[in-house]
Structures are given as C-alpha cells and as structure tokens.
Design a protein around this motif. Sequence first.
Motif, PDB file in Angstrom:
ATOM      1  N   PRO A  84       2.877   0.159  -7.947  1.00 54.23           N
ATOM      2  CA  PRO A  84       3.293   1.353  -8.700  1.00 54.23           C
ATOM      3  C   PRO A  84       3.970   2.391  -7.806  1.00 54.23           C
ATOM      4  CG  PRO A  84       1.060   0.734  -9.279  1.00 54.23           C
ATOM      5  CD  PRO A  84       1.438  -0.101  -8.104  1.00 54.23           C
ATOM      6  N   VAL A  85       3.489   2.528  -6.569  1.00 51.35           N
ATOM      7  CA  VAL A  85       4.089   3.496  -5.633  1.00 51.35           C
ATOM      8  C   VAL A  85       5.486   3.025  -5.254  1.00 51.35           C
ATOM      9  CG1 VAL A  85       3.835   4.629  -3.402  1.00 51.35           C
ATOM     10  CG2 VAL A  85       1.805   4.069  -4.740  1.00 51.35           C
ATOM     11  N   TYR A  86       5.598   1.742  -4.918  1.00 49.73           N
ATOM     12  CA  TYR A  86       6.907   1.180  -4.574  1.00 49.73           C
ATOM     13  C   TYR A  86       7.867   1.348  -5.757  1.00 49.73           C
ATOM     14  CZ  TYR A  86       4.935  -1.221  -0.443  1.00 49.73           C
ATOM     15  OH  TYR A  86       4.342  -1.525   0.753  1.00 49.73           O
ATOM     16  N   GLY A  87       7.350   1.068  -6.946  1.00 53.13           N
ATOM     17  CA  GLY A  87       8.198   1.167  -8.141  1.00 53.13           C
ATOM     18  C   GLY A  87       8.748   2.582  -8.314  1.00 53.13           C
ATOM     19  N   MET A 139      12.486  -4.093  -2.380  1.00 52.63           N
ATOM     20  CA  MET A 139      11.149  -4.643  -2.632  1.00 52.63           C
ATOM     21  C   MET A 139      10.902  -5.848  -1.721  1.00 52.63           C
ATOM     22  SD  MET A 139       8.461  -4.011  -4.476  1.00 52.63           S
ATOM     23  CE  MET A 139       8.498  -3.486  -6.171  1.00 52.63           C
ATOM     24  N   ALA A 140      11.917  -6.733  -1.618  1.00 52.07           N
ATOM     25  CA  ALA A 140      11.783  -7.923  -0.763  1.00 52.07           C
ATOM     26  C   ALA A 140      11.596  -7.514   0.702  1.00 52.07           C
ATOM     27  CB  ALA A 140      13.008  -8.824  -0.912  1.00 52.07           C
ATOM     28  N   ILE A 141      12.366  -6.485   1.124  1.00 54.56           N
ATOM     29  CA  ILE A 141      12.243  -5.996   2.509  1.00 54.56           C
ATOM     30  C   ILE A 141      10.822  -5.483   2.758  1.00 54.56           C
ATOM     31  CG2 ILE A 141      12.970  -4.152   4.102  1.00 54.56           C
ATOM     32  CD1 ILE A 141      15.809  -4.484   2.901  1.00 54.56           C
ATOM     33  N   LEU A 142      10.257  -4.807   1.759  1.00 55.53           N
ATOM     34  CA  LEU A 142       8.894  -4.280   1.913  1.00 55.53           C
ATOM     35  C   LEU A 142       7.884  -5.423   2.054  1.00 55.53           C
ATOM     36  CD1 LEU A 142       9.063  -1.390  -0.686  1.00 55.53           C
ATOM     37  CD2 LEU A 142       8.707  -1.116   1.762  1.00 55.53           C
ATOM     38  N   ALA A 146      -8.668   6.733  -3.003  1.00 58.13           N
ATOM     39  CA  ALA A 146      -9.526   6.203  -4.071  1.00 58.13           C
ATOM     40  C   ALA A 146      -8.957   4.873  -4.553  1.00 58.13           C
ATOM     41  CB  ALA A 146      -9.611   7.194  -5.226  1.00 58.13           C
ATOM     42  N   ALA A 147      -7.665   4.844  -4.718  1.00 56.62           N
ATOM     43  CA  ALA A 147      -6.919   3.625  -5.078  1.00 56.62           C
ATOM     44  C   ALA A 147      -5.461   3.980  -4.894  1.00 56.62           C
ATOM     45  CB  ALA A 147      -7.189   3.220  -6.518  1.00 56.62           C
ATOM     46  N   ARG A 148      -4.712   3.110  -4.310  1.00 55.04           N
ATOM     47  CA  ARG A 148      -3.324   3.461  -3.944  1.00 55.04           C
ATOM     48  C   ARG A 148      -2.517   3.925  -5.149  1.00 55.04           C
ATOM     49  NH1 ARG A 148      -3.924  -0.902  -0.155  1.00 55.04           N
ATOM     50  NH2 ARG A 148      -3.608  -0.156   1.967  1.00 55.04           N
ATOM     51  N   GLU A 149      -2.748   3.256  -6.290  1.00 57.79           N
ATOM     52  CA  GLU A 149      -1.931   3.594  -7.469  1.00 57.79           C
ATOM     53  C   GLU A 149      -2.228   5.010  -7.978  1.00 57.79           C
ATOM     54  OE1 GLU A 149      -4.195   1.190  -7.075  1.00 57.79           O
ATOM     55  OE2 GLU A 149      -5.005   0.491  -8.989  1.00 57.79           O
ATOM     56  N   VAL A 150      -3.362   5.599  -7.541  1.00 60.70           N
ATOM     57  CA  VAL A 150      -3.703   6.982  -7.928  1.00 60.70           C
ATOM     58  C   VAL A 150      -2.668   7.964  -7.387  1.00 60.70           C
ATOM     59  CG1 VAL A 150      -5.438   8.797  -7.486  1.00 60.70           C
ATOM     60  CG2 VAL A 150      -6.166   6.524  -8.224  1.00 60.70           C
ATOM     61  N   PHE A 151      -1.918   7.570  -6.382  1.00 57.00           N
ATOM     62  CA  PHE A 151      -0.872   8.428  -5.801  1.00 57.00           C
ATOM     63  C   PHE A 151       0.094   8.891  -6.887  1.00 57.00           C
ATOM     64  CE2 PHE A 151       1.810  10.131  -2.586  1.00 57.00           C
ATOM     65  CZ  PHE A 151       3.120   9.806  -2.882  1.00 57.00           C
ATOM     66  N   VAL A 152       0.475   7.945  -7.758  1.00 57.94           N
ATOM     67  CA  VAL A 152       1.456   8.271  -8.805  1.00 57.94           C
ATOM     68  C   VAL A 152       0.875   9.287  -9.779  1.00 57.94           C
ATOM     69  CG1 VAL A 152       2.828   7.324 -10.698  1.00 57.94           C
ATOM     70  CG2 VAL A 152       2.598   6.026  -8.583  1.00 57.94           C
ATOM     71  N   LEU A 185       7.535   5.187   1.738  1.00 61.28           N
ATOM     72  CA  LEU A 185       7.453   3.727   1.560  1.00 61.28           C
ATOM     73  C   LEU A 185       6.882   3.063   2.811  1.00 61.28           C
ATOM     74  CD1 LEU A 185      10.804   2.896  -0.297  1.00 61.28           C
ATOM     75  CD2 LEU A 185       8.501   2.505  -1.147  1.00 61.28           C
ATOM     76  N   ILE A 186       7.392   3.482   3.979  1.00 61.28           N
ATOM     77  CA  ILE A 186       6.906   2.882   5.228  1.00 61.28           C
ATOM     78  C   ILE A 186       5.424   3.217   5.421  1.00 61.28           C
ATOM     79  CG2 ILE A 186       7.088   3.019   7.758  1.00 61.28           C
ATOM     80  CD1 ILE A 186      10.123   3.254   7.362  1.00 61.28           C
ATOM     81  N   PHE A 187       5.056   4.445   5.100  1.00 56.33           N
ATOM     82  CA  PHE A 187       3.656   4.848   5.246  1.00 56.33           C
ATOM     83  C   PHE A 187       2.749   3.982   4.377  1.00 56.33           C
ATOM     84  CE2 PHE A 187       0.537   7.742   6.855  1.00 56.33           C
ATOM     85  CZ  PHE A 187      -0.449   7.780   5.880  1.00 56.33           C
ATOM     86  N   PHE A 188       3.162   3.818   3.109  1.00 53.77           N
ATOM     87  CA  PHE A 188       2.344   3.018   2.190  1.00 53.77           C
ATOM     88  C   PHE A 188       2.303   1.554   2.591  1.00 53.77           C
ATOM     89  CE2 PHE A 188       0.248   4.843  -1.429  1.00 53.77           C
ATOM     90  CZ  PHE A 188       0.672   6.154  -1.398  1.00 53.77           C
TER      91      PHE A 188
END
Lengths: 631, 103
Positions: free
Chosen positions: A378-381, A400-403, A527-533, A578-581
């Motif tokens: 979700p963060v990448y998206g 996305m592929a590079i990540l 708490a969960a990465r997707e909580v960032f959004v 992105l790099i941080f995540f």
Amino acid sequence: MSTWALVGSPNSGKTTLYNWLTGSRSKAVNYPGATVEYSIGTLRSGLSQKWNNLDLKIVDTPGVYSLTPQSEDEVVTFKTLFSKNQSLEIDGVIVVVDATQLNRHLVLVRQLLKTGYPLLVVVTMADVVSKQKANLNLDILSRALGVATVAFDGVLGKGLDQIIQNLQKIISTPAKFSVQAPPVWTLAEQEAQLIQVQKIADEVIQSPHQPGESKDRSFVLDRFLLHPIFGFVFFFIFMTLLFASVYWLAKPIMDQVDQLFSFLSDHTTQLIPGLLGNFLGEGLISAIGGVLIFIPQIFILFLGIGFLEASGYLARAAVLVDKPLSWIGLGGRSFVPILSGFACAIPALMATRNIASRKEKFLAQMIIPLMTCSARLPVYGLMIGFLYSDQQPLMAGMVMAILYFGALLMGAIASRLISILVLRSHKQSRLMMELPPYRRPRFRALLIQALTKAKSFSLRAGPIILVLALVLWFGTHFPRPESGVEVSKSELATHSYAAQFGQAIEPVFKPLGVDWRVGFGLISAFAAREVFVSTLALVFNVEGDEEQQTQGLLSAMREAHFSDGSKIFTTASVVGILIFFMIALQCISTVGMIKKETGSWKIAFFQLVISNGVAYALAFVAVNTLKFFGY
Amino acid sequence: MKTKTENTVNSAYTSLANIMVLEKIESPVAQLSSQSKGSVAFDSAEEDESLSRVKRLYELGLRPGLQIQIIGKVSFNSVTIIQFGQTRLALNEQEMLCLHGRS
C-alpha cells in the motif's frame, strides 16, 4: 504418569507415530535456553481408556543420527535424555527405526542400549519393505537387540495397540535403572558397528534384490526433479505455487479476520463510551486482531512446507539451490523461509526453524525482514502513484520491479556482510543431506502440524506483539483532551505523544525532505506498515473509504508545503520514503518474532537499529543527490 | 513387471552412474595434516570441524568397503548425489573430498 521419549533419525517416522499416539493433545515447547521446539503430548483419551487409563506422556524429540550431538537440534535430544538439570524425567525411550534403513538406524539403537534406558524399538515403513517383496523378521531383530520390537504402519495406524501393550508391560514391571552417558565411539568402532548392524539387517530383511540394486521406484522421479536444467523448472513451478497459495489463498481469509475485528472494534467503541471503550476497541481488540490476522498465512505456509517435506521434495529443493545461496553465505534450506518473506516476515521467520545450521538460520532471520512483504505494497502504491499517474503504468511497474529486486540485492549484500564481518565465516556450510524416498503425505498429519504451528505462534509471539501494539496505541491516543472538550480524531492524533515525539525529532526527518507529519506516519507504521497510509490521511485530514482516501491523499500530498512555502512531497522526498520503507525494519510484529526465534531482545533491537540506520542513510543520500539534480 | 519407461530410465541411470567402493573416509585437512610432518600449522578449529564432518559421514552409514553409486551432480555441479542400499545422500564438494575409493 510415565514419560517416554520418541528418539530416532530424521525421516524415520517419529512424528507420524507421535501424532497417532497423542492426536491433538500436544503442545510445542522450547527447550530451556534453546530456540529449538519439540512437542510434548499425552496419550489420546481413547487409547488411554482402552488400556486401563494408562497415564502416558510422550516427548517427540528432534531427529538425531547419533547421540554425539552436532547441531542445536541434536543437543536438545541429548539434553532431554541425559541432562540432570531439567524438569522432564524420562522413564523410557521409544526408538523409531525405518525398516528400509536398518543398516544405519540400528547403530542408534545399539548406542541407546548402552545407556540403561528401558527401550522399545518401533519399526516403521514395514509396508514399504513388503511392497519391495522382501520379508521383515521382527523375531530375529528382537533377539539380536535383546528388546521388544514392534512394526508400525504410519498410514493405517496398525501396530499402535502392540506398541501400547508393550509400553504398559514395561511400565507395570518397573525395574530400577540408572542412566549412563552414551558411548562415544572412535571411527574404527563406528565402522565396526556399521558392519555388525549390516549383518543384522541382512538377516532381518530377506530380499530378492541384489545388494546395491535400487529398490525404491520413487527415486526415478529424481531423474526429472533433480535434472540440471529441468530440475530448476520444476523448482520454480513448485515455489511459485507455494508462494502464491500463501499470498493469494490467505488473503481472503485475512480480509475476513480484518473485517471481523474492525466490526468488533467499532461496535465496542460505540457501545462503551469514553476512554474505556476506546482502549477496549481501538486498543485491545485491534491489537488481538493484529496478532490473529497472521494465522491464515502461518497455517497455509506450514501446510505447504509440511507437504513438501513429507513428500520428500523439500530436501531436493534445498539441494538444487544450495550453490547459488552459498554465494551469500546461506544454504538450500534457507530458500523457503526467504521466499515466504515476500508474503509476510512473521511466518517466514517461523519457517527458519527448519534450518539446521545455526549460522544459516541467523543469516536468514536477519535478511527476511528485507524481503518486500505484502504490507509494504500500500505504501509503494501510494508513493508510485504520486510519481507516476495512471497513464504511465509501464513506468510504475518498472519502479515496483526495481523495489522488489532492490530488496533482494540488499538481502544478498546484508547476508554476505554479516557472514564476513559478524559471523566471520568464510567456510562452506555443511550439506550432507539425506534425500528420503518420495512418499504420499498424510493430510491429517499435515493439518495437525500446521495447526500446532499456528497455535504456537498465537501463544508465544502473540503476547509480545500485543504488548508492543498497546504501547503504540497509548502513544497515539494520549494525552486526552480536557473533559467536555470535543476534538476530532485528526486533532487528537496530531497532539498525541507519538505526534509530539514526531515533532520533537522533526530535525531527524528534515534531511529526508519531509516534515513531522510524515515522521509521525513512519512511527505509526511500526504497528503495521500499511498504517502509514491511513496515518497520513489522518494528519492531512483526508476522510472516506480506502480508495477515496488514496485519491484525496495524493491531492493533499501535492499541496502540502513547509512553512517557507517549499513543497514537502517531491520526487526526491518520495524516492527517499520508498528507499526507507524498502530497507527499514518497521514492524513491531516482526521485532517480536525475531525476539521469539532468536531468543534475544538484543538481536532484535540490534536489527531494528541497524536496518533503520542503513535505511535512513541510503534515503538521505538518495534524497540529497536527487535534490542536487533539481528533483 | 517394469514398464517400458521405467526400464529405459533405470538403464539410463545405471549407464550414467559410477559405482565406487570406498577405501577410506578422511578429510583433506586430516590428509594434509598427516603428510605435513609438522611443517604446516593447521587451525585446531578447522581440524575439529573436519573430524566431526567425517564422523557424521560414518553416522550417515558410509564406511570403508561400502559400495556406493554416484548418481549425478546438481546445483551447478557443486552437489553430488550418491546412493548405497536404499539411502540417497547429497554431499557438497568438501564432503565428497572425504570419500576416497576405486571404481
């Protein structure tokens, strides 16, 4: 109550017998001071009642090739049998031997005979021997060893009654015994033992085949599955199926769990007003949901691994990828846990228990959090959506592929560096892998195994994750406004301790080109990465469902400015995020699991600090380099 | 009765596989150590590891005088699959170097 240990070589059928004896009345325990788990169970109630309420505890020890331990697993078995300082007192040993491997497995029996323990020998795979048109003579075996011997069919459960009958006989005529340390044989003595047991095996099994002739037709499959080229094709297919089932099969179930706990959380906060309702709903229930949501993935992953292992394929897969993984300090057994990390680090870390080598297990545990798990998507998206609109799907896909590949590359580099700098190991790891014959797995046994793993996760890692989640809830919901003062969720969040902490350390985030609001999001993402959004949506005051939030958030991100009027979200700062995540260990559930699997808060904390430090450093370099070039 | 496919596969296997009788199981470190006559120092940890490797090979059922079949090589030719009786083992390069025998 009498306690008996099940001892035998790997793949001898110990766990199958254990499951038949105990059913679901079992629990997994850690040997004190070790991260190796083994199972303790009591005799199934049906069997116990049938045999005059026989009170029997069974300990399923890790597989051993001899009583001279050479791995953590084997040390646990050795200590279970011979350590004076332990809570478990073993009254006897059930040695499980494979009828098709008597020429090796009987050496372990002869070692155990010298220890003084009451013994019962159980011979498995007798059905395989009879399919090979050979004759198994247990009387000869019993006379040669001087102990009772019973044949057991792991598929149909035939022989179970004789096993219990023999155990009852030994238990009801207790003889004092003193346990001695097992003999440590020289190589010459070991060779002599092998020659003697070969003679016994030749007398016990009368076979029409010539010595050395391949009797097991299942080995024919190796011609294809271990082919230098096609072997990798089949490997790729099976691993894709495993990964896809962990990711796609689990997702609908996880969505249901998520919806259930969201429903419970919302209704609790509505029914119970005030702080108590908030704590119970958004704190406790959400935290419990945050633990249980992993159960479907853990269950499916261990069902899949169990299937591959019981069928005999997992050992082949480990052998196929042994060389490529050795280039980064790992071995073949690391592949499945690392692959699983692409779905979620939690079950992947649990899967590292299959790795016998302590060094490889540690390395795998260190790099699994680097794999691009589903929570990062979700963060990448969101960030890729900021960089490239819907009209540029190719560019978005490439990023996305590079990540994904970037994560793999980081994992490989990290593994190599840790191997050389921390473990200081340049040596090739051991392989010496037994390739068992291919067998049709028993689905019931696989189910029990997968359920046991899921139960073990809930009871062991669950509390750690729960406590950390509650601490984070406290940080994001306190301080409370004065009584009578109404504030919105957004205002409450922006004045919380976590937000205050984010504001206080804003100077840390400024070099990454972002302000305290993004910093607060990064803290909440623990708490969960997707909580960032959703946290960004909260602090930027964006409401609506997930899709509305994303669109609204993208607009808010494009408008967000620092106090000097410069934009917060630029190409440079978004690439930095992105790099941080991609690199940072930002999940308290993962931290809890690392602690559980390594047995050390120090290692978990070390990994947290190092990965976040490296993530920060690389993000800093990327942001400032891009800024220099006008991005 | 064997099917045609099994006959073809089994005979293909046999023609590719080398039969070897083990004469000695000894690690390269131990060999060099015994040949060095004190002129080369060996790391004691390395010697311990090589001895425990050889011990494990014995515990897996390998011993001098045993006839083994070399089934093939996998994983970029770094892993050798051997078989004796109904036991099939995968050994890496270092482990294979411990097996000395004659065809």
